[in-house]
Design a protein around this motif. Structure first.
Motif, short mmCIF file in Angstrom:
data_model
loop_
_atom_site.label_atom_id
_atom_site.label_comp_id
_atom_site.label_asym_id
_atom_site.label_seq_id
_atom_site.Cartn_x
_atom_site.Cartn_y
_atom_site.Cartn_z
N GLN A 8 -3.16 -14.49 -0.23
CA GLN A 8 -2.78 -15.04 -1.53
C GLN A 8 -3.12 -14.07 -2.67
OE1 GLN A 8 -4.61 -18.78 -2.70
NE2 GLN A 8 -2.72 -19.40 -3.72
N SER A 9 -4.22 -13.36 -2.55
CA SER A 9 -4.61 -12.41 -3.60
C SER A 9 -3.63 -11.24 -3.67
CB SER A 9 -6.03 -11.89 -3.34
OG SER A 9 -6.97 -12.94 -3.43
N THR A 10 -3.18 -10.77 -2.51
CA THR A 10 -2.15 -9.73 -2.50
C THR A 10 -0.88 -10.24 -3.17
OG1 THR A 10 -3.05 -8.81 -0.44
CG2 THR A 10 -0.79 -8.20 -1.02
N TYR A 11 -0.52 -11.46 -2.84
CA TYR A 11 0.68 -12.08 -3.40
C TYR A 11 0.57 -12.25 -4.92
CZ TYR A 11 4.04 -15.86 -4.37
OH TYR A 11 5.04 -16.64 -4.89
N ALA A 48 0.81 -1.22 0.00
CA ALA A 48 0.00 0.00 0.00
C ALA A 48 0.84 1.27 0.00
CB ALA A 48 -0.93 -0.01 1.21
N ILE A 49 1.96 1.25 0.71
CA ILE A 49 2.76 2.46 0.86
C ILE A 49 3.73 2.66 -0.31
CG2 ILE A 49 4.50 3.61 2.30
CD1 ILE A 49 3.22 2.23 4.72
N THR A 78 -3.56 -3.19 -10.63
CA THR A 78 -2.90 -2.46 -9.55
C THR A 78 -3.91 -2.02 -8.50
OG1 THR A 78 -1.27 -1.67 -11.16
CG2 THR A 78 -1.36 -0.54 -9.04
N ALA A 79 -5.10 -1.61 -8.95
CA ALA A 79 -6.15 -1.25 -8.00
C ALA A 79 -6.57 -2.46 -7.17
CB ALA A 79 -7.35 -0.67 -8.74
N LEU A 80 -6.65 -3.62 -7.81
CA LEU A 80 -6.95 -4.85 -7.07
C LEU A 80 -5.86 -5.15 -6.04
CD1 LEU A 80 -8.24 -7.25 -9.88
CD2 LEU A 80 -9.57 -6.31 -7.98
N HIS A 81 -4.63 -4.92 -6.44
CA HIS A 81 -3.50 -5.14 -5.52
C HIS A 81 -3.67 -4.27 -4.27
CE1 HIS A 81 1.17 -5.12 -4.98
NE2 HIS A 81 0.56 -5.86 -4.07
N GLY A 82 -4.00 -3.01 -4.49
CA GLY A 82 -4.22 -2.12 -3.35
C GLY A 82 -5.42 -2.53 -2.52
N TYR A 83 -6.48 -2.97 -3.20
CA TYR A 83 -7.70 -3.40 -2.49
C TYR A 83 -7.41 -4.60 -1.59
CZ TYR A 83 -12.25 -5.64 -1.81
OH TYR A 83 -13.35 -6.25 -1.26
N ASN A 122 -7.46 -4.87 2.58
CA ASN A 122 -8.26 -5.86 3.30
C ASN A 122 -7.40 -6.84 4.10
OD1 ASN A 122 -11.41 -5.94 2.69
ND2 ASN A 122 -10.36 -5.13 0.88
N LEU A 123 -6.15 -7.01 3.67
CA LEU A 123 -5.25 -7.86 4.44
C LEU A 123 -4.93 -7.22 5.79
CD1 LEU A 123 -3.59 -10.45 4.48
CD2 LEU A 123 -1.72 -9.20 3.38
#
Length: 457
Positions: free
Chosen positions: A155-158, A105-106, A134-139, A143-144
């Motif tokens: 896993q989704s962030t990964y 996020a940062i 990229t927006a999904l990555h931030g989302y 949520n993590l």
């Protein structure tokens, strides 16, 4: 079904820890995600090894801010991946999950958004799709933080951080088997996205991805001018593609124009007779050693039959046809659309920009062997770009090169002005060798791969 409903369909109600001990390998979708996750980790190592041994693309180095953002992007991505792996195997993943989310996020998500506008390939496809991923990555990272023990958000962030690693893999694969030539980068990025998005959104993910691309492009098509749309839908290759056929046609244009301008009587003849005379004499004329802009001026004068300082599409097509260039070659190789941009006329500046860009993209050079020293390799690249053998490179030539590599025009112009200390409008070899090392180090292998530099067997 809303977007949040889609997210929650695969989100487990309660986490079982540690994550690695509770993977449902018998579930096909879960097994698929896990295989992709492990393969992604292997490819991370391969991509890092590649970048440690291969110069980065010049667009990342001509501006200090881009260099710093690139370093931040790589470092945060590596740390995020390590934190995700640690969280997956830890008895208590909370702190590792927080760390992964923070790195994403940062640092990683903002640095990705910063770099997306300079992406190569067909921007009409890649910019909207990369923005979505990229927006999904931030989302998922957000949520993590809220659900640090969630295997789904972990896993989704990964997975969403791996869009680039997979694109490099597909690019190498397509290059190896000579697939999607001319559109290889776009194909690699799209394949990567369409592989990874379903791992976090399910099979409906690709429908969402394509919908985002279509809706974004419809909006941009009507909100911008024709010139923007041409650039937006044109492939911007990672390599500088070479076209010997185009060079032959450009040489023919120059020679034909020289004959036309050198014979005053032709100016009073019927246009068709004038062009026929040019074509009959073209093989005996000698091309002059001019800069690309001077060459463009010579050709422009020959085509502008009514001397109104503008070229009409009719004037240009008539000239090309009588030079022996077919309608197919006009549309395909000469890229008339990129010259006229939907307009009926083109000014000299428009023509000069078009001509210079095509000129530097079409030059080739053949050598018996690759120079072994850095200076020799720099000279090889310099000579390849110095298409008029003038001993220097025009700033306009170099600007077109950098822009074709994905650098915004204003940044390319600013970068070159800082190198042109004497304000001569030229870069000589010493300046090129000492101050543009990121360009020639990248270009030397790229030019070999694309055939601009040919090594004799």
């Amino acid at each position: 079904m809303t977007f949040l409903n889609i997210m929650n369909t695969t989100h487990p109600v309660a986490a079982k820890l540690p994550h690695y001990k509770h993977v449902e390998w018998d579930h096909p979708e879960v097994a698929f995600k896990m295989y992709i996750s492990y393969i992604s980790l292997f490819f991370d190592l391969a991509v890092l090894a590649y970048h440690f041994s291969t110069p980065f693309h010049p667009k990342f180095y001509v501006k200090a801010t881009r260099r710093q953002v690139l370093r931040l992007h790589i470092a945060s991505g590596c740390l995020e991946i390590l934190a995700c792996v640690a969280a997956f195997y830890a008895e208590d993943p909370t702190y590792y999950a927080y760390a992964a989310a923070a790195f994403a996020a940062i640092a990683h998500v903002p640095s990705t958004f910063y770099q997306i506008p300079t992406v190569l390939g067909i921007k009409a496809f890649l910019v909207p799709s990369l923005n979505m991923v990229t927006a999904l990555h931030g989302y998922f990272a957000f949520n993590l933080v809220l659900n640090p023990t969630s295997a789904y958000y972990l896993q989704s962030t990964y997975m969403t951080v791996h869009i680039y690693a997979w694109s490099r893999v597909f690019f190498a694969l397509y290059y190896r088997f000579k697939l999607f030539e001319g559109h290889r980068f776009s194909a690699a990025m799209l394949t990567s996205g369409m592989l990874l998005v379903p791992t976090v959104l399910g099979l409906r993910g690709n429908v969402i991805l394509l919908s985002v691309v279509v809706v974004s492009d419809i909006f941009l098509r009507y909100a911008n001018n024709a010139e923007f749309w041409v650039s937006w839908t044109t492939e911007h290759p990672r390599e500088l593609s070479s076209s010997p056929e185009k060079k032959v046609m450009l040489e023919a244009l120059i020679t034909a124009a020289e004959v036309s301008n050198a014979i005053p009587l032709l100016a009073t003849q019927n246009p068709k007779e004038r062009y026929a005379h040019i074509c009959a004499t073209v093989m005996t004329a000698n091309s002059r050693n001019l800069s690309p802009r001077e060459k463009a001026r010579v050709v422009f004068r020959a085509i502008d039959t009514n001397q109104d300082n503008e070229l009409s599409t009719t004037e240009f097509k008539d000239f090309l046809l009588t030079c022996g260039i077919s309608q197919y070659e006009m549309d395909d190789k000469m890229m008339l659309q990129s010259l006229f941009n939907g307009q009926k006329t083109a000014s000299f500046n428009d023509f000069c920009s078009w001509f210079t860009k095509n000129w530097i993209h079409s030059n080739t050079i053949t050598i018996p062997r690759m120079p072994s020293t850095p200076r020799g390799q720099a000279k090889l690249v310099f000579d390849t770009l110095d298409s008029d053998s003038s001993g220097h490179l025009d700033l306009q030539e170099l600007e077109h090169l950098l822009v074709s590599w994905g650098l915004p025009a204003n940044e390319a112009e600013g970068y070159l002005k800082t190198l042109d200390k004497d304000e001569s409008g030229h870069i000589d070899f010493q300046e090129f060798y000492h101050h543009m090392s990121t360009v020639w180090k990248f270009a030397v292998q790229s030019f070999v791969d694309e055939g601009k530099i040919r090594i004799e067997e």
